[in-house]
Enzyme design. Structure first.
Site, PDB file in Angstrom:
ATOM      1  CG  ASP A 166      49.346  97.012  58.823  1.00  0.00           C
ATOM      2  OD1 ASP A 166      50.399  96.479  58.442  1.00  0.00           O
ATOM      3  OD2 ASP A 166      48.434  96.377  59.386  1.00  0.00           O
ATOM      4  CD  GLU A 196      51.727  91.025  58.392  1.00  0.00           C
ATOM      5  OE1 GLU A 196      51.952  90.936  59.610  1.00  0.00           O
ATOM      6  OE2 GLU A 196      50.692  91.576  57.956  1.00  0.00           O
ATOM      7  CD  GLU A 197      47.803  93.161  57.226  1.00  0.00           C
ATOM      8  OE1 GLU A 197      47.227  92.523  58.120  1.00  0.00           O
ATOM      9  OE2 GLU A 197      48.387  94.235  57.418  1.00  0.00           O
ATOM     10  CG  ASP A 219      53.986  95.267  60.265  1.00  0.00           C
ATOM     11  OD1 ASP A 219      53.245  96.228  59.960  1.00  0.00           O
ATOM     12  OD2 ASP A 219      53.706  94.089  59.998  1.00  0.00           O
ATOM     13  CG  HIS A 305      44.072  95.903  60.297  1.00  0.00           C
ATOM     14  ND1 HIS A 305      43.889  94.544  60.324  1.00  0.00           N
ATOM     15  CD2 HIS A 305      45.381  96.104  59.992  1.00  0.00           C
ATOM     16  CE1 HIS A 305      45.047  93.949  60.050  1.00  0.00           C
ATOM     17  NE2 HIS A 305      45.965  94.885  59.860  1.00  0.00           N
TER      18      HIS A 305
HETATM   19 CO    CO Z   1      48.105  94.536  59.453  1.00  0.00          CO
HETATM   20 ZN    ZN Z   2      51.413  94.980  59.128  1.00  0.00          ZN
END
Ligand code: CO
Ligand code: ZN
Length: 335
Positions: A166, A196-197, A219, A305
């Protein structure tokens, strides 16, 4: 493709500190794009111009984020233990006993004191980073230094496991699509986004700058094919997912239909995605300026994650096929 994915996932680039990833991506897209630029937030924008401008030419933004979740040192005590705050969705249950690497090369262990109950998961402020220091003075990191999970890429049969799948797998799909796309009737902006996170920040500003007619994020999405997963449809190996809804957006139904039609026409397996949480850069594009029709092509991923995010190779390959098919043909939103 495999070795590039290994390189991408083994590079360190928490939100706001994407420089090393950007360097790597820039080297890959340089010979493929007509124009490359980096904007104020660090988004890398690789433009592929239309072979011929016609009334069907659309300005399309593809977004894949370069950043990964990480940790930032917030305090160092007298004995050299570093406390940290999270950069994005970092959870104690995934990091205890793991290792992190700082951008300056220092390794840290995510340490913890005794637990009152062995089964309890401590909050982030009960754990710390042990960098092997014995005092605040000899501590090789300082407040504000950032780190990311330290885990190598592994191949397990047809599946790949790495930290930061990710969204480096999305970055890979965007690069490989640009490579596969010899020509396009569209003006395509491949944007390798930042931050983004921490709230799709890079995609927000780059979408404003590009002002696209249409946006697609690439994504990961949560695969729900593990023993006690949420009741969702996404599985490894069943093809790229066409996002219909997640925690932050309702994908434009016209974009969803267009993506599904392209998959069916080109005989590419796909899955319908309703994700019960989370969101992507597609949300930022959709809400840019006066609004942009937006959707998301997602790669099903287990253990998102965590330091060991898992994808299946065929899904990656089929994602490239689907994205290239979408960009090669006239966009039909049924208007
Ligand atoms: Co993410
Ligand atoms: Zn992502």
């Amino acid at each position: 493709m495999k070795s590039l994915l290994k390189q991408l996932t083994e590079t360190f680039g928490p939100s706001g500190y994407e420089e090393n990833v950007r360097k790597l991506v820039r080297a890959e897209v340089k010979p493929l794009a007509d124009e490359i630029k980096v904007d104020a937030l660090g988004n890398l924008i690789a433009r592929k111009r239309p072979s011929k401008v016609t009334k069907d030419t659309k300005r399309i933004m593809i977004a894949a984020h370069m950043d990964e979740i990480g940790l930032m040192v917030s305090h160092i005590d007298e004995n050299g233990f570093a406390r940290f705050s999270n950069i994005g969705g970092v959870f104690a249950k995934y990091v205890l006993g793991g290792r992190v690497r700082f951008l300056n090369g220092v390794t840290g262990v995510i340490g913890f004191d005794r637990f009152d109950k062995m089964n309890e998961i401590p909050p982030l402020d009960k754990i710390y980073i042990d960098v092997g220091a014995t005092s605040k003075r000899d501590c090789p990191v300082k407040v504000g230094d950032v780190a990311a999970f330290d885990r190598s890429f592994v191949e397990m049969g047809n599946r790949f496991v790495a930290k930061s799948m990710d969204d480096r797998v999305g970055v890979l799909v965007a690069i490989e699509t640009l490579r596969a796309l010899k020509s396009t009737p569209h003006d395509v902006y491949f944007v390798f986004t930042t931050q983004e996170e921490v709230g799709t920040r890079g995609a927000g500003t780059s979408a404003f700058g590009i002002d696209p007619d249409l946006g697609i994020a690439v994504d990961v999405t949560a695969a729900a094919d593990t023993p006690n997963a949420f009741k969702m449809e996404m599985k490894l190996g069943k093809g790229p997912c066409v996002k219909i809804q997640d925690g932050g957006m309702i994908a434009d139904p016209r974009v969803v239909k267009w993506m599904i039609r392209a998959a069916e026409k080109n005989k590419i397996p796909y899955q319908r995605e309703v994700l019960l949480f989370g969101s992507t850069d597609a949300r930022a594009m959709q809400l840019s300026r006066a609004g942009v029709p937006a959707g998301c092509l997602s790669i099903p991923t287990r253990y998102v994650h965590s330091p060991s995010e898992m994808v299946e190779y065929a899904d990656v390959q089929n994602s490239v096929k689907l994205l290239a098919a979408l960009l090669r043909a006239k966009v039909d939103l049924g208007e």
